[in-house]
Design a protein around this motif. Structure first.
Motif, PDB file in Angstrom:
ATOM      1  N   UNK A  24       0.876  -1.174   0.000  1.00  0.00           N
ATOM      2  CA  UNK A  24       0.000   0.000   0.000  1.00  0.00           C
ATOM      3  C   UNK A  24       0.912   1.222   0.000  1.00  0.00           C
ATOM      4  N   UNK A  25       0.297   2.396  -0.056  1.00  0.00           N
ATOM      5  CA  UNK A  25       1.105   3.630  -0.037  1.00  0.00           C
ATOM      6  C   UNK A  25       1.791   3.802   1.317  1.00  0.00           C
ATOM      7  N   UNK A  26       1.270   3.112   2.330  1.00  0.00           N
ATOM      8  CA  UNK A  26       1.913   3.173   3.650  1.00  0.00           C
ATOM      9  C   UNK A  26       2.955   2.046   3.717  1.00  0.00           C
ATOM     10  N   UNK A 112       2.901  16.414  11.711  1.00  0.00           N
ATOM     11  CA  UNK A 112       1.563  16.897  12.108  1.00  0.00           C
ATOM     12  C   UNK A 112       0.818  15.841  12.922  1.00  0.00           C
ATOM     13  N   UNK A 113       1.558  15.199  13.853  1.00  0.00           N
ATOM     14  CA  UNK A 113       0.930  14.265  14.783  1.00  0.00           C
ATOM     15  C   UNK A 113       0.661  12.882  14.226  1.00  0.00           C
ATOM     16  N   UNK A 114       1.086  12.598  12.989  1.00  0.00           N
ATOM     17  CA  UNK A 114       0.831  11.266  12.420  1.00  0.00           C
ATOM     18  C   UNK A 114       2.124  10.698  11.833  1.00  0.00           C
ATOM     19  N   UNK A 118       6.093   7.036   4.339  1.00  0.00           N
ATOM     20  CA  UNK A 118       7.315   6.434   3.787  1.00  0.00           C
ATOM     21  C   UNK A 118       8.586   7.162   4.219  1.00  0.00           C
ATOM     22  N   UNK A 119       8.537   7.818   5.399  1.00  0.00           N
ATOM     23  CA  UNK A 119       9.742   8.457   5.945  1.00  0.00           C
ATOM     24  C   UNK A 119       9.938   7.940   7.367  1.00  0.00           C
ATOM     25  N   UNK A 120      11.163   7.519   7.645  1.00  0.00           N
ATOM     26  CA  UNK A 120      11.435   6.795   8.887  1.00  0.00           C
ATOM     27  C   UNK A 120      12.669   7.381   9.568  1.00  0.00           C
TER      28      UNK A 120
END
Ligand SMILES: O=c1[nH]c(=O)c2[nH]c(=O)[nH]c2[nH]1
Length: 296
Positions: A24-26, A112-114, A118-120
């Motif tokens: 998925x995109x996540x 923004x709290x989430x 795809x950045x870690x």
């Protein structure tokens, strides 16, 4: 008198593998360091350089990468079992395999709290490990953790030790106790809910470290191993390697200040190294599960 090759193994050490699940995109990422080692009849290679039985370490590395695509990686223990059984099951002269896997943690960057898709960011120095030994039809799984750094600011004493002409260490009834836990534990079976087991062992190690009023790091080591075994009937033994990360109280008297265990110099070396095995006395030993592992 003859000179013969003794026990030997060979493989690719520290294969760095990062896998991105783009289902998925996540995205999900896995970051592993894998070492393979094959055991079997490699005497001809050692004696004469006859490589007929020598599956190249390069092929072993490629197998790890191909397996990461072919099957979901899943639990590190299962991934290591899959690789080890593959080498032993498909290459006739290979009678055993040792697969080491260390998993490096990544966490999502909060925006923004989430958690970002795809950045870690790297999750710290702690790694989860698996050391799988396939020996013919047998398999042994040793799970572990490394770099689990812990500290207690009180609740630790060290006294009653012998003194000789070289002893200068003062006795203390209140000191900092800090260590970086390296632990491995041997499972009795190979079908385990590995992640749940890992989380529960880790919690037991941490809780025992925190709640044991320590008279020596040796005592804390035993309490940590005992806590794991008491909570996990499927674990046969725990091996711990605990560097004593010394914190020395700084003498502030020259500055007219007292120091009631408030300001310390954190030394990085030398360090005491306290190591031990905590084991059940009613299960068979499995030396092959540990053979060649760096810590013991
Ligand atoms: O917990 C400790 N164990 C030791 O064996 C030791 N030796 C030492 O100098 N300090 C400590 N602390």
């Amino acid at each position: 008198m003859g000179i013969v090759p003794g026990p030997n193994q060979y493989g690719k050490a520290e294969i760095r593998l990062v896998a991105v699940d783009r289902g998925t995109a996540r995205h999900e990422i896995r970051d592993l360091t894998i070492s393979t080692a094959l055991r079997g009849d490699f005497a001809a290679a050692h004696r004469t350089g006859d490589n007929a039985n020598v599956l190249p370490t390069d092929s072993q590395k490629n197998t790890a990468y191909a397996f990461a695509k072919r099957h979901p990686i899943g639990e590190v223990e299962d991934f290591a079992l899959r690789l080890g059984k593959h080498f032993v099951g498909t290459r006739e002269p290979v009678r055993g395999a040792r697969i080491l896997v260390a998993e490096h943690a990544w966490e999502r960057i909060e925006v923004d709290g989430a958690g970002h898709d795809h950045a870690f960011r790297r999750g710290g120095a702690e790694t989860r490990t698996a050391a799988v030994t396939v020996d013919g039809d047998d398999a042994h799984v040793v799970s572990g953790v490394e770099g689990l750094v812990v500290l207690k600011s009180t609740g630790s004493e060290f006294h009653g030790f012998p003194r000789d002409e070289y002893t200068t260490l003062p006795e203390t009834s209140d000191r900092i106790l800090a260590t970086a836990v390296s632990a491995r534990w041997r499972h009795l079976g190979t079908e385990v809910a590995w992640s749940e087991s890992f989380a529960s062992v880790r919690a037991a190690l941490l809780s025992a470290f925190a709640t044991t009023h320590s008279l020596a790091l040796q005592q804390t080591l035993h309490a940590m191993g005992e806590a794991v075994l008491e909570a996990h009937p499927g674990i046969a033994e725990v091996r711990l390697s605990l560097p004593n990360k010394h914190h020395f109280r700084v003498d502030l008297e020259p500055f007219g200040l007292d120091n009631d265990n408030e300001v310390f110099f954190a030394a990085d070396r030398p360090y005491g190294l306290i190591e031990g095995i905590v084991t059940r006395d009613d299960v068979p030993e499995a030396p092959i599960a540990w053979y060649g592992l760096p810590e013991f």
